[in-house]
Design an enzyme around this catalytic site. Structure first.
Site, PDB file in Angstrom:
ATOM      1  N   LYS A   1     -11.053  -9.196  20.999  1.00  0.00           N
ATOM      2  CA  LYS A   1     -11.499  -9.826  22.242  1.00  0.00           C
ATOM      3  C   LYS A   1     -11.451  -8.815  23.399  1.00  0.00           C
ATOM      4  CE  LYS A   1     -10.162 -13.561  25.355  1.00  0.00           C
ATOM      5  NZ  LYS A   1      -9.179 -14.633  25.585  1.00  0.00           N
TER       6      LYS A   1
ATOM      7  N   LYS B   1       3.322 -15.353   8.156  1.00  0.00           N
ATOM      8  CA  LYS B   1       3.347 -14.671   9.459  1.00  0.00           C
ATOM      9  C   LYS B   1       2.259 -13.603   9.523  1.00  0.00           C
ATOM     10  CE  LYS B   1       7.190 -13.266  11.681  1.00  0.00           C
ATOM     11  NZ  LYS B   1       8.583 -12.724  11.768  1.00  0.00           N
TER      12      LYS B   1
ATOM     13  N   TYR C   1      -0.268 -17.995   0.803  1.00  0.00           N
ATOM     14  CA  TYR C   1      -1.468 -17.142   0.821  1.00  0.00           C
ATOM     15  C   TYR C   1      -2.717 -17.974   1.126  1.00  0.00           C
ATOM     16  CZ  TYR C   1      -4.811 -13.637  -0.930  1.00  0.00           C
ATOM     17  OH  TYR C   1      -5.840 -12.730  -1.069  1.00  0.00           O
TER      18      TYR C   1
ATOM     19  N   GLY D   1       0.835  -1.200   0.000  1.00  0.00           N
ATOM     20  CA  GLY D   1       0.000   0.000   0.000  1.00  0.00           C
ATOM     21  C   GLY D   1       0.865   1.243   0.000  1.00  0.00           C
TER      22      GLY D   1
ATOM     23  N   THR E   1     -11.083  -8.989  -7.610  1.00  0.00           N
ATOM     24  CA  THR E   1     -11.648  -7.638  -7.579  1.00  0.00           C
ATOM     25  C   THR E   1     -10.681  -6.671  -8.248  1.00  0.00           C
ATOM     26  OG1 THR E   1     -12.719  -8.208  -5.491  1.00  0.00           O
ATOM     27  CG2 THR E   1     -12.578  -5.861  -6.020  1.00  0.00           C
TER      28      THR E   1
ATOM     29  N   ARG F   1      -1.377  -8.683 -11.688  1.00  0.00           N
ATOM     30  CA  ARG F   1      -2.700  -9.293 -11.822  1.00  0.00           C
ATOM     31  C   ARG F   1      -3.233  -9.064 -13.233  1.00  0.00           C
ATOM     32  NH1 ARG F   1      -5.575  -8.322  -5.974  1.00  0.00           N
ATOM     33  NH2 ARG F   1      -4.125  -6.604  -5.715  1.00  0.00           N
TER      34      ARG F   1
HETATM   35  P1  NAD Z   1      -3.139  -4.713  -1.341  1.00  0.00           P
HETATM   36  O1  NAD Z   1      -1.845  -5.408  -1.441  1.00  0.00           O
HETATM   37  O2  NAD Z   1      -3.404  -3.549  -2.233  1.00  0.00           O
HETATM   38  O3  NAD Z   1      -3.414  -4.250   0.158  1.00  0.00           O
HETATM   39  C1  NAD Z   1      -2.911  -4.914   1.290  1.00  0.00           C
HETATM   40  C2  NAD Z   1      -2.489  -3.870   2.304  1.00  0.00           C
HETATM   41  O4  NAD Z   1      -2.003  -4.526   3.478  1.00  0.00           O
HETATM   42  C3  NAD Z   1      -1.357  -2.980   1.789  1.00  0.00           C
HETATM   43  O5  NAD Z   1      -1.624  -1.627   2.082  1.00  0.00           O
HETATM   44  C4  NAD Z   1      -0.130  -3.487   2.541  1.00  0.00           C
HETATM   45  O6  NAD Z   1       0.866  -2.502   2.695  1.00  0.00           O
HETATM   46  C5  NAD Z   1      -0.766  -3.920   3.854  1.00  0.00           C
HETATM   47  N1  NAD Z   1       0.023  -4.937   4.569  1.00  0.00           N
HETATM   48  C6  NAD Z   1       0.560  -6.082   4.071  1.00  0.00           C
HETATM   49  N2  NAD Z   1       1.203  -6.751   5.040  1.00  0.00           N
HETATM   50  C7  NAD Z   1       1.053  -6.023   6.183  1.00  0.00           C
HETATM   51  C8  NAD Z   1       1.500  -6.183   7.513  1.00  0.00           C
HETATM   52  N3  NAD Z   1       2.232  -7.238   7.889  1.00  0.00           N
HETATM   53  N4  NAD Z   1       1.176  -5.230   8.419  1.00  0.00           N
HETATM   54  C9  NAD Z   1       0.452  -4.151   8.064  1.00  0.00           C
HETATM   55  N5  NAD Z   1       0.004  -3.939   6.816  1.00  0.00           N
HETATM   56  C10 NAD Z   1       0.298  -4.874   5.883  1.00  0.00           C
HETATM   57  O7  NAD Z   1      -4.254  -5.834  -1.559  1.00  0.00           O
HETATM   58  P2  NAD Z   1      -5.832  -5.683  -1.707  1.00  0.00           P
HETATM   59  O8  NAD Z   1      -6.184  -6.155  -3.058  1.00  0.00           O
HETATM   60  O9  NAD Z   1      -6.273  -4.339  -1.268  1.00  0.00           O
HETATM   61  O10 NAD Z   1      -6.329  -6.775  -0.664  1.00  0.00           O
HETATM   62  C11 NAD Z   1      -6.815  -6.409   0.616  1.00  0.00           C
HETATM   63  C12 NAD Z   1      -7.346  -7.656   1.325  1.00  0.00           C
HETATM   64  O11 NAD Z   1      -8.385  -8.259   0.560  1.00  0.00           O
HETATM   65  C13 NAD Z   1      -6.269  -8.728   1.549  1.00  0.00           C
HETATM   66  O12 NAD Z   1      -6.470  -9.319   2.806  1.00  0.00           O
HETATM   67  C14 NAD Z   1      -6.568  -9.739   0.464  1.00  0.00           C
HETATM   68  O13 NAD Z   1      -6.166 -11.016   0.833  1.00  0.00           O
HETATM   69  C15 NAD Z   1      -8.079  -9.628   0.328  1.00  0.00           C
HETATM   70  N6  NAD Z   1      -8.516 -10.044  -1.019  1.00  0.00           N
HETATM   71  C16 NAD Z   1      -8.329  -9.231  -2.113  1.00  0.00           C
HETATM   72  C17 NAD Z   1      -8.719  -9.675  -3.360  1.00  0.00           C
HETATM   73  C18 NAD Z   1      -8.543  -8.823  -4.596  1.00  0.00           C
HETATM   74  O14 NAD Z   1      -8.893  -9.273  -5.697  1.00  0.00           O
HETATM   75  N7  NAD Z   1      -8.066  -7.612  -4.498  1.00  0.00           N
HETATM   76  C19 NAD Z   1      -9.297 -10.938  -3.512  1.00  0.00           C
HETATM   77  C20 NAD Z   1      -9.439 -11.742  -2.384  1.00  0.00           C
HETATM   78  C21 NAD Z   1      -9.070 -11.275  -1.137  1.00  0.00           C
HETATM   79  N1  UDP Z   2      -2.969 -14.150 -16.124  1.00  0.00           N
HETATM   80  C1  UDP Z   2      -2.665 -14.048 -17.470  1.00  0.00           C
HETATM   81  N2  UDP Z   2      -1.867 -13.026 -17.891  1.00  0.00           N
HETATM   82  C2  UDP Z   2      -1.379 -12.096 -17.049  1.00  0.00           C
HETATM   83  C3  UDP Z   2      -1.683 -12.191 -15.660  1.00  0.00           C
HETATM   84  C4  UDP Z   2      -2.485 -13.243 -15.229  1.00  0.00           C
HETATM   85  O1  UDP Z   2      -3.098 -14.871 -18.292  1.00  0.00           O
HETATM   86  O2  UDP Z   2      -0.667 -11.184 -17.509  1.00  0.00           O
HETATM   87  C5  UDP Z   2      -3.870 -15.240 -15.681  1.00  0.00           C
HETATM   88  C6  UDP Z   2      -3.358 -16.042 -14.485  1.00  0.00           C
HETATM   89  O3  UDP Z   2      -2.555 -17.110 -14.909  1.00  0.00           O
HETATM   90  C7  UDP Z   2      -4.683 -16.505 -13.888  1.00  0.00           C
HETATM   91  C8  UDP Z   2      -5.646 -15.368 -14.171  1.00  0.00           C
HETATM   92  O4  UDP Z   2      -5.061 -14.630 -15.242  1.00  0.00           O
HETATM   93  O5  UDP Z   2      -5.145 -17.660 -14.549  1.00  0.00           O
HETATM   94  C9  UDP Z   2      -5.875 -14.451 -12.988  1.00  0.00           C
HETATM   95  O6  UDP Z   2      -4.606 -14.076 -12.469  1.00  0.00           O
HETATM   96  P1  UDP Z   2      -4.443 -13.023 -11.282  1.00  0.00           P
HETATM   97  O7  UDP Z   2      -3.014 -13.023 -10.898  1.00  0.00           O
HETATM   98  O8  UDP Z   2      -5.075 -11.730 -11.667  1.00  0.00           O
HETATM   99  O9  UDP Z   2      -5.365 -13.606 -10.096  1.00  0.00           O
HETATM  100  P2  UDP Z   2      -5.496 -15.054  -9.427  1.00  0.00           P
HETATM  101  O10 UDP Z   2      -4.713 -16.060 -10.182  1.00  0.00           O
HETATM  102  O11 UDP Z   2      -4.993 -14.872  -8.046  1.00  0.00           O
HETATM  103  O12 UDP Z   2      -6.954 -15.335  -9.526  1.00  0.00           O
END
Ligand code: NAD
Ligand code: UDP
Length: 350
Positions: free
Chosen positions: A130, A116, A170, A63, A200, A211
């Site tokens: 809690k 972690k 993950y 972030g 998303t 992504r």
């Molecule tokens: P992102 O990487 O943009 O955001 C994650 C944030 O967490 C960042 O600001 C990063 O600096 C912070 N962070 C990471 N490790 C940390 C730590 N140890 N301590 C404090 N801050 C920490 O990702 P995102 O897409 O915004 O995802 C946010 C949440 O939603 C995550 O938990 C992710 O697993 C979940 N999620 C996102 C998607 C998606 O498609 N974006 C899908 C499924 C789940």
């Molecule tokens: N992918 C792709 N080309 C790219 C990046 C990703 O074909 O440049 C594919 C990847 O192999 C996966 C899907 O797109 O099958 C979604 O990948 P992403 O990393 O966005 O999300 P996730 O795999 O975590 O769903």
């Protein structure tokens, strides 16, 4: 009599967007871990506009301060640099626990740290919930279903995850985070919510996080080849960020303590998606009067190990329990995304 129960009032601090004035009784002290990330910053925007007091905890791994800098200095907002692997104490009513890198490139960069963050970070935040009796919401993921053998995925499917593969830090991290969440719920009566988020996308997504949505749009805007991994027959379902934020807030406000899928049911093969992105980028360019010299090519590269073959949410539970369903079509969302990255390119920051 309370003036704010009669009509909606807004504060008008000139430097900031207008923030709703909530009566003290409905104003929540909300902690958002990972609030400087892609999803977190949009969630923070919405919580601020609704009039809550928001504290962001973030270590800025993926972030950035700029994603929430427009709130810095607002009396309802606080930004704290902190790693959730270390304990943190604050009085709060709600915790949205997002902190965790989310893209494969970032979460595989330091796999042990990702585990972690998922385990120790969630343990610390549940301990905080809690102590303070705050309601705790975990942002889990569709990755808990792994490479699913059931399609679409319902919340009662247990998943199919390789525990030692490259995605395991993950996937298993989030699975144990869910286990911890329900451990605290069952043993200590912590009030919990679990969102299983499907792919998303939206503005503020890091263009270099690898992504598929960001890769394809940036490639098409630059006139580069679109890189489809494998034959492109694998599927994904893409949700726009505003729908997700609606769903997270609805879940936090609901009585639903079981896991809830949040995602868009429109499923595409990655090859279809590449064609769609290429078409939309061309349409937006033409609408903006930009000449499109030639069609970019779609090329194939190696498929990453353990890449799930298909993914689509069954969102019946979200519809029934939260009265939530996505409102943004993929086309609408992609058009917004293309304009966002175009603007970034024009200002030279991409
Ligand atoms: P992102 O990487 O943009 O955001 C994650 C944030 O967490 C960042 O600001 C990063 O600096 C912070 N962070 C990471 N490790 C940390 C730590 N140890 N301590 C404090 N801050 C920490 O990702 P995102 O897409 O915004 O995802 C946010 C949440 O939603 C995550 O938990 C992710 O697993 C979940 N999620 C996102 C998607 C998606 O498609 N974006 C899908 C499924 C789940
Ligand atoms: N992918 C792709 N080309 C790219 C990046 C990703 O074909 O440049 C594919 C990847 O192999 C996966 C899907 O797109 O099958 C979604 O990948 P992403 O990393 O966005 O999300 P996730 O795999 O975590 O769903």
């Amino acid at each position: 009599y309370h003036p704010h129960t009669q009509s909606i009032s807004y504060t008008t601090l000139s430097r900031f967007p207008p923030v709703r004035l909530l009566p003290q009784s409905s104003r929540k002290r909300v902690l958002v871990t990972g609030g400087a990330g892609f999803v977190g910053s949009h969630l923070v925007d919405r919580l601020m506009l609704l009039g809550h007091e928001v504290t962001v905890l973030d270590n800025f791994f993926t972030g950035s301060k700029t994603s929430v800098s427009h709130w810095v200095g607002h009396p309802n907002f606080e930004l704290v640099r902190h790693d959730v692997v270390e304990p943190f104490m604050i009085e709060c009513d709600q915790i949205y626990h997002l902190a965790c890198p989310a893209s494969p490139v970032h979460y595989q960069f330091n796999a042990v740290k990702t585990i972690k963050t998922s385990f120790q970070g969630t343990l610390n935040m549940l301990g905080l919930a809690k102590r303070t009796k705050a309601r705790f919401l975990l942002t889990s993921t569709s990755e808990v279903y792994g490479d699913p053998e059931e399609h679409p995925q319902r919340e009662d499917y247990w998943g199919h995850v390789n525990p030692i593969g490259p995605r395991a830090c993950y996937d298993e991290g989030k699975r144990v985070a869910e286990t911890l969440t329900y451990g605290f719920h069952n043993q200590d009566n912590v009030d919990v919510r679990v969102a299983r988020i499907f792919n998303t996308y939206g503005p503020r997504m890091n263009p270099y996080d690898g992504r598929v949505v960001s890769n394809f749009i940036v490639q098409a805007l630059r006139g580069e080849n679109l890189t489809v991994y494998g034959d492109g027959s694998q599927t994904r379902s893409f949700q726009y960020i505003h729908d997700l934020v609606d769903g997270l807030i609805a879940l936090m406000s609901s009585d639903e303590t079981r896991p809830v899928n949040l995602g868009n049911g429109d499923e595409f093969t990655i090859l279809e998606f590449a064609h769609l992105v290429r078409d939309i980028v061309e349409e937006v360019q033409r609408a903006d009067g930009v000449a499109v010299p030639r069609r970019v090519n779609i090329v194939h590269e190696g498929l990453p190990k353990d890449d799930p073959q298909k993914r689509r949410p069954d969102t019946t539970r979200a519809k029934t329990s939260l009265e939530w369903q996505p409102r943004w079509t993929v086309r609408m969302g992609l058009e917004e995304m293309v304009r966002y990255y175009k603007a970034k390119m024009a200002e030279g920051s991409l």
